[in-house]
Motif scaffolding. Sequence first.
Motif, PDB file in Angstrom:
ATOM      1  N   LYS A   1      21.126 -52.072  -2.124  1.00  0.00           N
ATOM      2  CA  LYS A   1      21.509 -53.273  -2.374  1.00  0.00           C
ATOM      3  C   LYS A   1      22.912 -53.232  -2.928  1.00  0.00           C
ATOM      4  CE  LYS A   1      17.008 -55.737  -3.272  1.00  0.00           C
ATOM      5  NZ  LYS A   1      16.463 -56.373  -4.064  1.00  0.00           N
ATOM      6  N   LEU A   2      23.670 -54.312  -3.136  1.00  0.00           N
ATOM      7  CA  LEU A   2      25.052 -54.155  -3.745  1.00  0.00           C
ATOM      8  C   LEU A   2      24.697 -53.819  -5.310  1.00  0.00           C
ATOM      9  CD1 LEU A   2      26.967 -57.006  -2.056  1.00  0.00           C
ATOM     10  CD2 LEU A   2      27.172 -54.736  -1.740  1.00  0.00           C
ATOM     11  N   ASP A   3      23.649 -54.406  -5.990  1.00  0.00           N
ATOM     12  CA  ASP A   3      23.436 -54.011  -7.231  1.00  0.00           C
ATOM     13  C   ASP A   3      22.968 -52.813  -7.644  1.00  0.00           C
ATOM     14  OD1 ASP A   3      20.928 -54.101  -6.581  1.00  0.00           O
ATOM     15  OD2 ASP A   3      20.219 -55.862  -7.876  1.00  0.00           O
ATOM     16  N   GLU A   4      22.730 -51.871  -6.442  1.00  0.00           N
ATOM     17  CA  GLU A   4      22.255 -50.439  -6.655  1.00  0.00           C
ATOM     18  C   GLU A   4      20.999 -50.194  -7.345  1.00  0.00           C
ATOM     19  OE1 GLU A   4      25.660 -48.153  -7.989  1.00  0.00           O
ATOM     20  OE2 GLU A   4      26.982 -48.878  -6.469  1.00  0.00           O
ATOM     21  N   THR A   5      20.248 -51.242  -7.289  1.00  0.00           N
ATOM     22  CA  THR A   5      18.871 -50.914  -8.141  1.00  0.00           C
ATOM     23  C   THR A   5      17.943 -50.265  -7.174  1.00  0.00           C
ATOM     24  OG1 THR A   5      18.057 -53.171  -7.517  1.00  0.00           O
ATOM     25  CG2 THR A   5      18.951 -52.862  -9.754  1.00  0.00           C
ATOM     26  N   MET A   6      17.861 -50.386  -5.757  1.00  0.00           N
ATOM     27  CA  MET A   6      16.945 -49.839  -4.872  1.00  0.00           C
ATOM     28  C   MET A   6      17.830 -48.684  -4.085  1.00  0.00           C
ATOM     29  SD  MET A   6      14.323 -51.406  -5.392  1.00  0.00           S
ATOM     30  CE  MET A   6      13.076 -51.320  -4.035  1.00  0.00           C
ATOM     31  N   PHE A   7      17.263 -47.735  -3.972  1.00  0.00           N
ATOM     32  CA  PHE A   7      17.976 -46.718  -2.821  1.00  0.00           C
ATOM     33  C   PHE A   7      16.541 -46.141  -1.994  1.00  0.00           C
ATOM     34  CE2 PHE A   7      16.382 -44.700  -7.016  1.00  0.00           C
ATOM     35  CZ  PHE A   7      15.878 -43.568  -6.599  1.00  0.00           C
ATOM     36  N   ILE A   8      17.313 -45.233  -1.194  1.00  0.00           N
ATOM     37  CA  ILE A   8      16.730 -44.374  -0.233  1.00  0.00           C
ATOM     38  C   ILE A   8      17.594 -43.025  -0.487  1.00  0.00           C
ATOM     39  CG2 ILE A   8      17.992 -44.591   1.721  1.00  0.00           C
ATOM     40  CD1 ILE A   8      15.621 -44.667   3.511  1.00  0.00           C
ATOM     41  N   SER A   9      16.744 -41.837  -0.385  1.00  0.00           N
ATOM     42  CA  SER A   9      17.392 -40.489  -0.609  1.00  0.00           C
ATOM     43  C   SER A   9      16.516 -39.578   0.466  1.00  0.00           C
ATOM     44  CB  SER A   9      17.071 -40.214  -1.985  1.00  0.00           C
ATOM     45  OG  SER A   9      16.979 -38.828  -2.089  1.00  0.00           O
ATOM     46  N   THR A  10      17.140 -38.699   1.005  1.00  0.00           N
ATOM     47  CA  THR A  10      16.574 -37.784   1.892  1.00  0.00           C
ATOM     48  C   THR A  10      17.047 -36.396   1.364  1.00  0.00           C
ATOM     49  OG1 THR A  10      18.515 -37.490   3.133  1.00  0.00           O
ATOM     50  CG2 THR A  10      16.753 -38.860   4.157  1.00  0.00           C
ATOM     51  N   TYR A  11      16.208 -35.350   1.244  1.00  0.00           N
ATOM     52  CA  TYR A  11      16.397 -34.078   0.574  1.00  0.00           C
ATOM     53  C   TYR A  11      15.698 -33.000   1.240  1.00  0.00           C
ATOM     54  CZ  TYR A  11      11.791 -34.724  -1.265  1.00  0.00           C
ATOM     55  OH  TYR A  11      10.356 -34.841  -1.353  1.00  0.00           O
ATOM     56  N   TYR A  12      16.429 -31.870   1.049  1.00  0.00           N
ATOM     57  CA  TYR A  12      15.963 -30.399   1.709  1.00  0.00           C
ATOM     58  C   TYR A  12      16.052 -29.632   0.358  1.00  0.00           C
ATOM     59  CZ  TYR A  12      15.497 -26.281   3.955  1.00  0.00           C
ATOM     60  OH  TYR A  12      15.014 -24.976   4.600  1.00  0.00           O
ATOM     61  N   GLN A  13      15.089 -28.750   0.217  1.00  0.00           N
ATOM     62  CA  GLN A  13      14.902 -27.566  -0.680  1.00  0.00           C
ATOM     63  C   GLN A  13      14.479 -26.348  -0.207  1.00  0.00           C
ATOM     64  OE1 GLN A  13      13.281 -28.481  -4.512  1.00  0.00           O
ATOM     65  NE2 GLN A  13      13.809 -26.474  -5.339  1.00  0.00           N
ATOM     66  N   TYR A  14      15.275 -25.138  -0.468  1.00  0.00           N
ATOM     67  CA  TYR A  14      14.471 -23.737   0.142  1.00  0.00           C
ATOM     68  C   TYR A  14      14.560 -23.051  -1.135  1.00  0.00           C
ATOM     69  CZ  TYR A  14      14.545 -19.359   2.121  1.00  0.00           C
ATOM     70  OH  TYR A  14      14.155 -18.094   2.530  1.00  0.00           O
ATOM     71  N   PHE A  15      13.377 -22.407  -1.478  1.00  0.00           N
ATOM     72  CA  PHE A  15      13.374 -21.456  -2.412  1.00  0.00           C
ATOM     73  C   PHE A  15      12.941 -20.038  -1.766  1.00  0.00           C
ATOM     74  CE2 PHE A  15      10.297 -18.981  -5.191  1.00  0.00           C
ATOM     75  CZ  PHE A  15      11.145 -18.763  -6.418  1.00  0.00           C
ATOM     76  N   ARG A  16      13.460 -19.072  -2.419  1.00  0.00           N
ATOM     77  CA  ARG A  16      12.998 -17.681  -2.096  1.00  0.00           C
ATOM     78  C   ARG A  16      12.973 -16.731  -3.210  1.00  0.00           C
ATOM     79  NH1 ARG A  16      13.580 -14.088   2.672  1.00  0.00           N
ATOM     80  NH2 ARG A  16      13.697 -12.097   2.097  1.00  0.00           N
ATOM     81  N   GLY A  17      11.792 -16.121  -3.373  1.00  0.00           N
ATOM     82  CA  GLY A  17      11.751 -15.499  -4.740  1.00  0.00           C
ATOM     83  C   GLY A  17      10.299 -14.458  -4.555  1.00  0.00           C
TER      84      GLY A  17
END
Length: 167
Positions: free
Chosen positions: A14-30
């Motif tokens: 929305k223009l008021d930036e209160t709602m959002f969508i987010s895609t993400y990727y994370q990789y961990f090696r240990g």
Amino acid sequence: SSATVATEFYQPLKLDETMFISTYYQYFRGPLSLWFEDENIAEYVYNKSSIGLDFGSVVSNSAELRIGPVFHDYSGSREVGLVELPNFSNYDYGVRFNLFYDNLDTYFFPRNGMSINAYGYYALGVGNQMENYGIYGLVYRQAIPIGQDSLVFKFKARNTYNEPPLF
């Protein structure tokens, strides 16, 4: 030693930036140690990948709420230990939620403020015919200025539903 790589694409809806969508990727090696009766019997190289999509809302200048599907892929290859101990590979997918509030004046060495992170994950599908499981918890940090110094404390609590995988 361990390494983490992560990326996120955050798009206001929305223009008021209160709602959002987010895609993400994370990789961990240990490293991952396997213990039996107080003895370290194996060392594994552990890999975990996560990919997800969050729908969220900015609650205030300092808080946001997120919920969405996530997929995890886990694997481990034995580096040290008995040859009879197997390498492993598994996956799960489910729904996670996160409510985060932060008004610390700085993240690493705060002098004033607090942060709260309430989180949860419920696995809807688990590979290798394991039971569904859930994890939920809370992380609380408080910084209190005392003259030139500050007192910082942290509280963490975590609980599970069914037994989550060892990895």
